[in-house]
Design a protein around this motif. Structure first.
Motif, PDB file in Angstrom:
ATOM      1  N   ALA A 117      51.422  59.458  58.968  1.00 46.93           N
ATOM      2  CA  ALA A 117      50.123  58.812  58.802  1.00 46.93           C
ATOM      3  C   ALA A 117      49.303  58.959  60.073  1.00 46.93           C
ATOM      4  O   ALA A 117      49.857  58.977  61.179  1.00 46.93           O
ATOM      5  N   CYS A 118      47.988  59.058  59.917  1.00 47.41           N
ATOM      6  CA  CYS A 118      47.099  59.115  61.070  1.00 47.41           C
ATOM      7  C   CYS A 118      45.669  58.865  60.623  1.00 47.41           C
ATOM      8  O   CYS A 118      45.354  58.905  59.427  1.00 47.41           O
ATOM      9  N   SER A 119      44.819  58.609  61.597  1.00 41.44           N
ATOM     10  CA  SER A 119      43.391  58.505  61.373  1.00 41.44           C
ATOM     11  C   SER A 119      42.697  59.359  62.415  1.00 41.44           C
ATOM     12  O   SER A 119      43.114  59.400  63.579  1.00 41.44           O
ATOM     13  N   THR A 120      41.668  60.095  62.018  1.00 40.15           N
ATOM     14  CA  THR A 120      40.973  60.956  62.963  1.00 40.15           C
ATOM     15  C   THR A 120      39.912  60.175  63.730  1.00 40.15           C
ATOM     16  O   THR A 120      39.445  59.118  63.289  1.00 40.15           O
ATOM     17  N   THR A 121      39.529  60.706  64.866  1.00 41.48           N
ATOM     18  CA  THR A 121      38.363  60.246  65.600  1.00 41.48           C
ATOM     19  C   THR A 121      37.264  61.294  65.400  1.00 41.48           C
ATOM     20  O   THR A 121      37.404  62.208  64.583  1.00 41.48           O
ATOM     21  N   ARG A 122      36.185  61.194  66.177  1.00 41.66           N
ATOM     22  CA  ARG A 122      35.149  62.219  66.108  1.00 41.66           C
ATOM     23  C   ARG A 122      35.431  63.361  67.082  1.00 41.66           C
ATOM     24  O   ARG A 122      34.644  64.312  67.177  1.00 41.66           O
ATOM     25  N   LEU A 123      36.547  63.294  67.803  1.00 42.32           N
ATOM     26  CA  LEU A 123      36.846  64.240  68.875  1.00 42.32           C
ATOM     27  C   LEU A 123      37.695  65.407  68.379  1.00 42.32           C
ATOM     28  O   LEU A 123      38.481  65.265  67.446  1.00 42.32           O
ATOM     29  N   GLY A 124      37.537  66.567  69.047  1.00 38.83           N
ATOM     30  CA  GLY A 124      38.446  67.674  68.834  1.00 38.83           C
ATOM     31  C   GLY A 124      38.014  68.708  67.819  1.00 38.83           C
ATOM     32  O   GLY A 124      38.813  69.556  67.432  1.00 38.83           O
ATOM     33  N   GLY A 125      36.753  68.673  67.389  1.00 39.60           N
ATOM     34  CA  GLY A 125      36.296  69.619  66.382  1.00 39.60           C
ATOM     35  C   GLY A 125      35.272  70.600  66.902  1.00 39.60           C
ATOM     36  O   GLY A 125      35.065  70.728  68.109  1.00 39.60           O
ATOM     37  N   VAL A 126      34.606  71.295  65.980  1.00 31.81           N
ATOM     38  CA  VAL A 126      33.660  72.352  66.344  1.00 31.81           C
ATOM     39  C   VAL A 126      32.227  72.047  65.917  1.00 31.81           C
ATOM     40  O   VAL A 126      31.314  72.807  66.255  1.00 31.81           O
ATOM     41  N   SER A 127      31.990  70.972  65.179  1.00 33.68           N
ATOM     42  CA  SER A 127      30.646  70.676  64.693  1.00 33.68           C
ATOM     43  C   SER A 127      29.718  70.275  65.840  1.00 33.68           C
ATOM     44  O   SER A 127      30.156  69.704  66.845  1.00 33.68           O
ATOM     45  N   LEU A 128      28.438  70.567  65.644  1.00 30.15           N
ATOM     46  CA  LEU A 128      27.412  70.258  66.628  1.00 30.15           C
ATOM     47  C   LEU A 128      26.730  68.935  66.283  1.00 30.15           C
ATOM     48  O   LEU A 128      26.833  68.428  65.167  1.00 30.15           O
ATOM     49  N   SER A 129      26.007  68.377  67.253  1.00 31.82           N
ATOM     50  CA  SER A 129      25.273  67.124  67.057  1.00 31.82           C
ATOM     51  C   SER A 129      24.346  67.239  65.838  1.00 31.82           C
ATOM     52  O   SER A 129      23.725  68.285  65.632  1.00 31.82           O
ATOM     53  N   PRO A 130      24.253  66.203  65.011  1.00 33.90           N
ATOM     54  CA  PRO A 130      24.813  64.853  65.152  1.00 33.90           C
ATOM     55  C   PRO A 130      26.205  64.695  64.526  1.00 33.90           C
ATOM     56  O   PRO A 130      26.669  63.571  64.356  1.00 33.90           O
ATOM     57  N   TYR A 131      26.846  65.812  64.208  1.00 30.09           N
ATOM     58  CA  TYR A 131      28.149  65.757  63.544  1.00 30.09           C
ATOM     59  C   TYR A 131      29.296  66.006  64.528  1.00 30.09           C
ATOM     60  O   TYR A 131      30.429  66.274  64.112  1.00 30.09           O
TER      61      TYR A 131
END
Length: 247
Positions: free
Chosen positions: A17-31
Protein backbone atom coordinates in the motif's frame (compact mmCIF):
# COMPACT_ATOMS: atom_id res chain seq x y z
CA UNK A 1 9.75 14.18 0.95
CA UNK A 2 9.79 11.14 -1.31
CA UNK A 3 7.30 10.43 -4.13
CA UNK A 4 5.47 7.89 -1.96
CA UNK A 5 3.94 7.84 1.52
CA UNK A 6 3.50 4.47 3.20
CA UNK A 7 0.63 3.84 5.63
CA UNK A 8 1.45 3.86 9.32
CA UNK A 9 -0.53 0.74 10.17
CA UNK A 10 0.14 -2.95 10.96
CA UNK A 11 0.25 -4.23 7.40
CA UNK A 12 0.09 -7.96 6.61
CA UNK A 13 3.21 -9.17 4.81
CA UNK A 14 1.39 -9.95 1.60
CA UNK A 15 -0.30 -6.53 1.36
CA UNK A 16 1.27 -3.55 -0.40
CA UNK A 17 0.00 0.00 0.00
CA UNK A 18 1.10 3.57 -0.63
CA UNK A 19 -0.07 7.07 -1.42
CA UNK A 20 1.66 9.37 -3.89
CA UNK A 21 2.72 12.96 -3.37
CA UNK A 22 3.08 15.57 -6.11
CA UNK A 23 6.84 14.88 -6.24
CA UNK A 24 8.91 12.74 -8.59
CA UNK A 25 7.13 13.13 -11.93
CA UNK A 26 7.58 14.83 -15.29
CA UNK A 27 4.50 17.09 -15.57
CA UNK A 28 4.92 20.85 -15.78
CA UNK A 29 3.15 23.57 -13.76
CA UNK A 30 0.37 23.61 -12.65
CA UNK A 31 0.48 19.80 -12.71
CA UNK A 32 4.02 19.53 -11.36
CA UNK A 33 5.12 16.99 -11.17
CA UNK A 34 3.71 13.48 -10.47
CA UNK A 35 0.21 14.11 -11.81
CA UNK A 36 -1.65 10.83 -12.35
CA UNK A 37 -4.93 12.25 -13.60
CA UNK A 38 -5.59 12.21 -17.34
CA UNK A 39 -8.78 14.28 -17.00
CA UNK A 40 -7.35 17.56 -15.67
CA UNK A 41 -5.79 19.11 -18.79
CA UNK A 42 -2.24 17.80 -18.45
CA UNK A 43 -0.31 16.56 -21.50
CA UNK A 44 -1.37 12.90 -21.95
CA UNK A 45 2.16 11.70 -22.62
CA UNK A 46 3.33 13.17 -19.33
CA UNK A 47 0.51 11.45 -17.44
CA UNK A 48 1.47 8.12 -19.01
CA UNK A 49 5.09 8.66 -18.04
CA UNK A 50 4.03 9.45 -14.48
CA UNK A 51 1.89 6.30 -14.32
CA UNK A 52 4.86 4.28 -15.53
CA UNK A 53 7.02 5.89 -12.84
CA UNK A 54 4.40 4.96 -10.24
CA UNK A 55 4.69 1.28 -11.22
CA UNK A 56 8.44 1.58 -10.71
CA UNK A 57 8.27 3.52 -7.44
CA UNK A 58 5.71 1.17 -5.86
CA UNK A 59 7.15 -1.98 -7.46
CA UNK A 60 3.75 -2.97 -8.84
CA UNK A 61 3.21 -6.08 -10.94
CA UNK A 62 0.91 -4.12 -13.25
CA UNK A 63 -0.77 -0.76 -13.72
CA UNK A 64 -3.61 0.07 -11.36
CA UNK A 65 -7.14 -0.10 -12.70
CA UNK A 66 -7.99 3.61 -12.96
CA UNK A 67 -11.56 4.50 -12.13
CA UNK A 68 -13.79 7.16 -13.61
CA UNK A 69 -14.72 8.75 -10.28
CA UNK A 70 -18.06 10.56 -9.99
CA UNK A 71 -18.44 11.24 -6.22
CA UNK A 72 -20.82 8.31 -5.96
CA UNK A 73 -20.99 5.06 -3.99
CA UNK A 74 -20.49 2.35 -6.62
CA UNK A 75 -17.84 -0.27 -5.82
CA UNK A 76 -16.27 -2.52 -8.44
CA UNK A 77 -14.56 -5.84 -7.80
CA UNK A 78 -11.31 -6.66 -9.58
CA UNK A 79 -11.31 -10.36 -10.44
CA UNK A 80 -8.74 -10.46 -13.23
CA UNK A 81 -11.34 -9.98 -15.96
CA UNK A 82 -11.56 -6.88 -18.14
CA UNK A 83 -13.87 -4.17 -16.82
CA UNK A 84 -16.96 -3.22 -18.80
CA UNK A 85 -17.68 -0.14 -16.68
CA UNK A 86 -15.02 1.61 -14.61
CA UNK A 87 -17.29 4.43 -13.41
CA UNK A 88 -17.07 3.96 -9.65
CA UNK A 89 -15.61 5.51 -6.51
CA UNK A 90 -14.30 2.41 -4.79
CA UNK A 91 -12.61 -0.82 -5.77
CA UNK A 92 -12.18 -4.19 -4.01
CA UNK A 93 -10.17 -7.32 -4.73
CA UNK A 94 -9.09 -10.62 -3.21
CA UNK A 95 -6.89 -11.50 -6.21
CA UNK A 96 -3.09 -11.08 -5.87
CA UNK A 97 -1.56 -8.64 -8.35
CA UNK A 98 -4.73 -6.59 -8.90
CA UNK A 99 -4.11 -2.98 -7.81
CA UNK A 100 -6.93 -1.00 -6.19
CA UNK A 101 -6.44 2.74 -6.69
CA UNK A 102 -8.30 6.02 -6.21
CA UNK A 103 -7.24 9.54 -7.22
CA UNK A 104 -7.65 12.62 -5.04
CA UNK A 105 -6.67 16.27 -4.65
CA UNK A 106 -8.44 17.16 -1.34
CA UNK A 107 -11.05 14.39 -1.15
CA UNK A 108 -10.31 11.62 1.32
CA UNK A 109 -8.74 8.36 0.11
CA UNK A 110 -9.45 5.40 2.38
CA UNK A 111 -7.79 2.00 2.00
CA UNK A 112 -8.87 -1.19 3.71
CA UNK A 113 -7.35 -4.59 4.36
CA UNK A 114 -8.54 -7.64 6.22
CA UNK A 115 -6.37 -8.45 9.21
CA UNK A 116 -5.82 -11.87 7.66
CA UNK A 117 -4.37 -10.16 4.59
CA UNK A 118 -6.54 -11.75 1.91
CA UNK A 119 -8.85 -8.84 0.99
CA UNK A 120 -8.15 -5.19 0.17
CA UNK A 121 -10.06 -2.15 -1.09
CA UNK A 122 -9.69 1.55 -1.82
CA UNK A 123 -12.39 4.23 -1.67
CA UNK A 124 -12.62 7.83 -2.87
CA UNK A 125 -14.55 9.74 -0.22
CA UNK A 126 -15.42 13.28 -1.11
CA UNK A 127 -18.09 14.67 1.17
CA UNK A 128 -20.93 13.60 -1.14
CA UNK A 129 -19.75 10.02 -1.46
CA UNK A 130 -18.84 9.85 2.22
CA UNK A 131 -22.28 11.07 3.22
CA UNK A 132 -24.07 8.78 0.76
CA UNK A 133 -22.30 5.61 1.92
CA UNK A 134 -19.26 4.87 -0.22
CA UNK A 135 -17.35 3.54 2.79
CA UNK A 136 -20.25 1.35 3.89
CA UNK A 137 -20.61 -0.06 0.37
CA UNK A 138 -16.90 -0.80 0.24
CA UNK A 139 -16.85 -2.62 3.58
CA UNK A 140 -19.87 -4.66 2.51
CA UNK A 141 -17.74 -6.31 -0.20
CA UNK A 142 -15.49 -7.93 2.40
CA UNK A 143 -16.01 -11.46 3.60
CA UNK A 144 -14.22 -10.43 6.81
CA UNK A 145 -16.39 -8.93 9.51
CA UNK A 146 -15.84 -5.21 10.24
CA UNK A 147 -13.94 -5.89 13.46
CA UNK A 148 -11.43 -7.85 11.36
CA UNK A 149 -10.81 -5.01 8.90
CA UNK A 150 -8.24 -2.20 9.16
CA UNK A 151 -8.61 1.22 7.53
CA UNK A 152 -6.06 3.92 6.72
CA UNK A 153 -7.03 7.50 5.92
CA UNK A 154 -4.75 9.06 3.30
CA UNK A 155 -3.92 12.72 2.62
CA UNK A 156 -6.98 14.98 2.41
CA UNK A 157 -8.11 18.52 3.17
CA UNK A 158 -7.47 19.27 6.85
CA UNK A 159 -10.08 20.32 9.41
CA UNK A 160 -8.87 23.93 9.48
CA UNK A 161 -9.41 24.39 5.71
CA UNK A 162 -12.57 22.51 4.80
CA UNK A 163 -15.17 25.28 4.82
CA UNK A 164 -18.70 24.08 3.99
CA UNK A 165 -22.22 25.43 4.04
CA UNK A 166 -24.94 24.45 6.47
CA UNK A 167 -26.46 22.13 3.84
CA UNK A 168 -23.43 19.85 4.06
CA UNK A 169 -23.73 19.64 7.83
CA UNK A 170 -27.46 18.94 7.57
CA UNK A 171 -26.87 16.17 5.03
CA UNK A 172 -24.56 14.33 7.43
CA UNK A 173 -26.71 14.91 10.51
CA UNK A 174 -29.68 13.49 8.59
CA UNK A 175 -27.66 10.30 8.13
CA UNK A 176 -26.65 10.15 11.81
CA UNK A 177 -26.84 12.84 14.47
CA UNK A 178 -23.52 11.66 15.96
CA UNK A 179 -21.77 13.17 12.94
CA UNK A 180 -22.61 16.70 14.15
CA UNK A 181 -19.43 16.70 16.28
CA UNK A 182 -17.32 16.89 13.10
CA UNK A 183 -18.59 20.42 12.31
CA UNK A 184 -17.45 23.68 13.90
CA UNK A 185 -19.26 27.02 13.29
CA UNK A 186 -17.14 29.35 11.17
CA UNK A 187 -17.30 33.00 10.13
CA UNK A 188 -19.44 35.94 11.17
CA UNK A 189 -22.87 34.56 10.27
CA UNK A 190 -23.30 31.91 12.96
CA UNK A 191 -24.89 28.73 11.67
CA UNK A 192 -24.31 29.57 7.99
CA UNK A 193 -20.81 28.23 7.46
CA UNK A 194 -18.85 25.46 9.16
CA UNK A 195 -15.42 23.88 9.20
CA UNK A 196 -15.84 20.18 8.49
CA UNK A 197 -13.41 17.54 9.71
CA UNK A 198 -13.53 14.94 6.93
CA UNK A 199 -11.14 12.69 8.84
CA UNK A 200 -13.42 12.63 11.86
CA UNK A 201 -16.49 12.07 9.68
CA UNK A 202 -14.83 9.03 8.15
CA UNK A 203 -13.66 7.71 11.52
CA UNK A 204 -17.12 8.05 13.02
CA UNK A 205 -18.73 6.29 10.07
CA UNK A 206 -16.16 3.48 10.20
CA UNK A 207 -16.69 3.08 13.93
CA UNK A 208 -20.45 2.92 13.44
CA UNK A 209 -19.81 -0.03 11.10
CA UNK A 210 -17.73 -1.78 13.75
CA UNK A 211 -14.26 -0.98 12.41
CA UNK A 212 -12.01 -0.04 15.32
CA UNK A 213 -8.54 -0.24 13.79
CA UNK A 214 -8.34 3.12 12.01
CA UNK A 215 -5.04 4.81 11.15
CA UNK A 216 -3.75 7.90 9.33
CA UNK A 217 -5.71 11.12 8.92
CA UNK A 218 -3.00 13.64 9.85
CA UNK A 219 -2.04 15.39 6.60
CA UNK A 220 -3.56 18.50 5.01
CA UNK A 221 -3.44 18.71 1.24
CA UNK A 222 -4.31 22.42 1.25
CA UNK A 223 -1.60 23.70 3.59
CA UNK A 224 1.17 21.28 2.56
CA UNK A 225 1.57 22.84 -0.88
CA UNK A 226 5.05 21.44 -1.59
CA UNK A 227 3.87 17.88 -1.06
CA UNK A 228 0.28 17.66 -2.30
CA UNK A 229 -2.06 18.74 -5.06
CA UNK A 230 -5.12 20.64 -3.82
CA UNK A 231 -8.13 21.47 -5.95
CA UNK A 232 -9.53 23.84 -3.34
CA UNK A 233 -6.24 25.74 -3.12
CA UNK A 234 -5.30 25.85 -6.80
CA UNK A 235 -8.30 24.87 -8.92
CA UNK A 236 -6.37 23.72 -11.98
CA UNK A 237 -4.03 21.08 -10.58
CA UNK A 238 -2.98 17.44 -10.69
CA UNK A 239 -4.15 14.33 -8.91
CA UNK A 240 -2.48 11.99 -6.44
CA UNK A 241 -3.25 8.29 -6.04
CA UNK A 242 -3.68 6.00 -3.06
CA UNK A 243 -3.15 2.32 -3.80
CA UNK A 244 -3.45 -1.07 -2.14
CA UNK A 245 -2.87 -4.55 -3.52
CA UNK A 246 -2.22 -8.17 -2.61
CA UNK A 247 1.23 -9.50 -3.44
Amino acid sequence: MTPLIFPDWPQPDNVGACSTTRLGGVSLSPYDSLNLGNHVGDIPEYVEQNRTLLVEYAQLQQQPIWLEQVHGTRVITLDGQSLVNNQADAVYTNIPGQVCAVMTADCLPVIFCSISGDEVAAAHAGWRGLCAGVLENTVSRFSAKPDMIRAWLGPAIGPSKFEVGSEVREAFITVNSDLEQAFTPYGDNYGDKFLANIYLLAKLKLQLMGITEIFGGTACTVTEEKNFFSYRRDGNTGRMATLIWLR
